[in-house]
Design a protein around this motif. Structure first.
Motif, PDB file in Angstrom:
ATOM      1  N   PRO A 174       0.791  -1.201   0.070  1.00  0.00           N
ATOM      2  CA  PRO A 174       0.198  -0.083  -0.077  1.00  0.00           C
ATOM      3  C   PRO A 174       0.940   1.484  -0.057  1.00  0.00           C
ATOM      4  CG  PRO A 174      -0.749  -1.613   1.595  1.00  0.00           C
ATOM      5  CD  PRO A 174       0.456  -2.244   1.202  1.00  0.00           C
ATOM      6  N   PRO A 175       0.350   2.426  -0.322  1.00  0.00           N
ATOM      7  CA  PRO A 175       1.047   3.549  -0.503  1.00  0.00           C
ATOM      8  C   PRO A 175       1.800   4.087   0.690  1.00  0.00           C
ATOM      9  CG  PRO A 175      -0.752   3.987  -1.892  1.00  0.00           C
ATOM     10  CD  PRO A 175      -0.767   2.499  -1.204  1.00  0.00           C
ATOM     11  N   ALA A 176       1.327   3.964   1.512  1.00  0.00           N
ATOM     12  CA  ALA A 176       1.781   4.308   2.943  1.00  0.00           C
ATOM     13  C   ALA A 176       2.810   3.512   3.508  1.00  0.00           C
ATOM     14  CB  ALA A 176       0.673   4.443   4.051  1.00  0.00           C
ATOM     15  N   GLN A 177       2.650   2.361   3.116  1.00  0.00           N
ATOM     16  CA  GLN A 177       3.915   1.383   3.607  1.00  0.00           C
ATOM     17  C   GLN A 177       5.140   1.581   2.732  1.00  0.00           C
ATOM     18  OE1 GLN A 177       2.910  -2.644   4.247  1.00  0.00           O
ATOM     19  NE2 GLN A 177       1.010  -2.297   4.957  1.00  0.00           N
ATOM     20  N   ARG A 178       4.834   1.861   1.327  1.00  0.00           N
ATOM     21  CA  ARG A 178       5.928   2.258   0.286  1.00  0.00           C
ATOM     22  C   ARG A 178       6.807   3.439   0.976  1.00  0.00           C
ATOM     23  NH1 ARG A 178       2.354   1.112  -4.126  1.00  0.00           N
ATOM     24  NH2 ARG A 178       2.668   3.274  -4.622  1.00  0.00           N
ATOM     25  N   ARG A 179       5.786   4.510   1.241  1.00  0.00           N
ATOM     26  CA  ARG A 179       6.364   5.703   1.782  1.00  0.00           C
ATOM     27  C   ARG A 179       7.553   5.245   3.065  1.00  0.00           C
ATOM     28  NH1 ARG A 179       1.529   7.906   0.113  1.00  0.00           N
ATOM     29  NH2 ARG A 179       0.847   7.909   2.327  1.00  0.00           N
ATOM     30  N   ALA A 180       7.026   4.619   3.914  1.00  0.00           N
ATOM     31  CA  ALA A 180       7.719   4.070   5.360  1.00  0.00           C
ATOM     32  C   ALA A 180       9.014   3.492   4.633  1.00  0.00           C
ATOM     33  CB  ALA A 180       6.956   3.313   5.963  1.00  0.00           C
ATOM     34  N   TRP A 181       8.960   2.675   3.747  1.00  0.00           N
ATOM     35  CA  TRP A 181      10.215   1.891   3.379  1.00  0.00           C
ATOM     36  C   TRP A 181      11.001   2.883   2.555  1.00  0.00           C
ATOM     37  CZ3 TRP A 181      12.337  -2.375   5.179  1.00  0.00           C
ATOM     38  CH2 TRP A 181      11.461  -3.176   5.672  1.00  0.00           C
ATOM     39  N   GLN A 182      10.173   3.596   1.885  1.00  0.00           N
ATOM     40  CA  GLN A 182      11.473   4.873   1.279  1.00  0.00           C
ATOM     41  C   GLN A 182      12.006   5.654   2.152  1.00  0.00           C
ATOM     42  OE1 GLN A 182       8.884   7.746  -0.849  1.00  0.00           O
ATOM     43  NE2 GLN A 182      10.425   8.457  -1.917  1.00  0.00           N
ATOM     44  N   GLU A 183      11.691   5.898   3.360  1.00  0.00           N
ATOM     45  CA  GLU A 183      12.137   6.771   4.549  1.00  0.00           C
ATOM     46  C   GLU A 183      13.314   5.764   4.912  1.00  0.00           C
ATOM     47  OE1 GLU A 183      13.220   9.761   6.802  1.00  0.00           O
ATOM     48  OE2 GLU A 183      12.084   9.413   5.113  1.00  0.00           O
ATOM     49  N   LEU A 184      13.047   4.276   5.068  1.00  0.00           N
ATOM     50  CA  LEU A 184      14.401   3.473   5.534  1.00  0.00           C
ATOM     51  C   LEU A 184      15.314   3.361   4.697  1.00  0.00           C
ATOM     52  CD1 LEU A 184      12.174   0.550   7.453  1.00  0.00           C
ATOM     53  CD2 LEU A 184      13.621   2.190   8.539  1.00  0.00           C
ATOM     54  N   PHE A 185      14.886   3.399   3.327  1.00  0.00           N
ATOM     55  CA  PHE A 185      15.909   3.254   2.276  1.00  0.00           C
ATOM     56  C   PHE A 185      16.937   4.743   2.333  1.00  0.00           C
ATOM     57  CE2 PHE A 185      14.280  -0.473   1.101  1.00  0.00           C
ATOM     58  CZ  PHE A 185      15.072  -1.197   0.019  1.00  0.00           C
ATOM     59  N   ARG A 186      16.181   5.766   2.498  1.00  0.00           N
ATOM     60  CA  ARG A 186      16.627   6.851   2.674  1.00  0.00           C
ATOM     61  C   ARG A 186      17.740   7.192   3.801  1.00  0.00           C
ATOM     62  NH1 ARG A 186      17.264  10.742   5.693  1.00  0.00           N
ATOM     63  NH2 ARG A 186      15.772  10.049   7.074  1.00  0.00           N
TER      64      ARG A 186
END
Length: 340
Positions: free
Chosen positions: A285-297
């Motif tokens: 889901p989009p919210a989870q993708r954004r959370a993982w994007q933050e972890l990758f950052r």
């Protein structure tokens, strides 16, 4: 009336370099550079300037009879090695043949107005042409490049990128290079990642007659394009991840390229991370993708070492600076997770 595409800018050029004068600033550049006349002293280049027959004879001096992998296409493909209509296969055949026979075919059909397309792709020089580099080589210092040769008649190779940095030397014929920076990926309409002509995903745009109704953002890509035409003895430095479309423009062409990575050999190719991302992240889901994007950052793209400073050094494990032992342990951990 068809829309007129922007004219690409010329690639920056350096002149007067010698094969042994390639400094680290050049080799570590993040922008492409044309190196005019870099290999003009090569005997192969002198033979190619004399005639196609002399160039072929020069290559035969080093050939020991092994079969090479060749791509064969009908005249109708006009040198564009590509997919078939529905992208279920390719528009050329792959065969094994002796290199001297390939050279004979190229020589025989040199003056045909519409010859069949013949292309010997990335072929390791040290294996198939031992001794060639003793007379024709570049000094890349401590780097240990993979050195390959590409031989054929007129061809059009779709835009693609490579993970290693690359110096490509035109040893015979003439080539046009059209390059795009990595951020143009969304404007180049890339085809399948896991099924492509030569192991790298390619642009589906036909640069000779781009379909702007199907690929409208290609016009934006061309605003960032850079182009150069190279003659025998010229070379080009192509940085890692830059998209490049290559056209061989003469009846006989030979290219020698040097690939090397600026990272240790124990590091895996980043394409593995992209593939795992498709498996594990894209359908979240989009919210989870954004959370993982933050972890990758935090852990990858903006890592400066501070993200693990609060952990005792002996306990940092995979967050410690990567070395050969750490890479081996991390790979084993990952394989165990994938094989559950």
């Amino acid at each position: 009336m068809a829309a007129r595409l922007p004219e690409p800018a010329p690639i920056r050029e350096l002149d007067g370099l010698a094969p042994g004068v390639l400094d680290d600033a050049l080799m570590g550049s993040t922008e492409p550079v044309v190196l005019r006349g870099l290999a003009s002293s090569w005997p192969m280049v002198a033979a190619a300037r004399a005639s196609q027959r002399e160039a072929g004879d020069y290559l035969r001096r080093f050939y020991r009879g092994q079969q090479v992998l060749a791509f064969l296409g009908a005249p109708e493909i006009e040198g564009r090695y590509f997919y078939n209509e529905d992208l279920s296969g390719f528009n050329y055949a792959t065969v094994k043949a002796p290199l001297d026979r390939v050279l004979e075919e190229l020589d025989k059909h040199r003056d045909d107005p519409r010859p069949s397309s013949v292309y010997v792709g990335s072929t390791m020089i040290d294996h198939y042409l031992p001794g060639f580099r003793g007379e024709n080589d570049l000094d890349l210092g401590a780097r240990q490049p993979l050195v390959s040769i590409w031989i054929g008649n007129r061809s059009r190779i779709a835009a693609h990128h490579d993970v290693p940095d690359n110096i490509a030397v035109v040893a015979a014929g003439r080539r046009r290079f059209t390059l795009f920076p990595p951020e143009q990926v969304s404007n180049l309409y890339i085809g399948p990642l896991d099924f492509n002509p030569a192991g790298q995903a390619i642009s589906l745009v036909d640069f000779a007659k781009p379909d702007l109704e199907r690929f409208p953002r290609f016009a934006q890509a061309m605003e960032s394009a850079q182009v150069a035409e190279l003659e025998p003895g010229d070379a080009i430095f192509i940085p890692s991840m830059w998209w490049h479309h290559i056209e061989a423009l003469a009846p006989f062409n030979a290219l020698v390229n040097y690939w090397w990575r600026a990272t240790p050999a124990y590091m895996d190719s980043p394409i593995s991370a992209l593939m795992l991302g498709l498996l594990t992240l894209r359908e979240l889901p989009p919210a989870q993708r954004r959370a993982w994007q933050e972890l990758f950052r935090h852990y990858i793209f903006e890592s400066d070492g501070s993200e693990a400073e609060h952990i005792p050094p002996a306990a940092r494990r995979m967050l410690a600076p990567l070395d050969e032992d750490g890479a081996r342990a991390l790979r084993s951990h990952l394989l165990n997770r994938l094989n559950r």
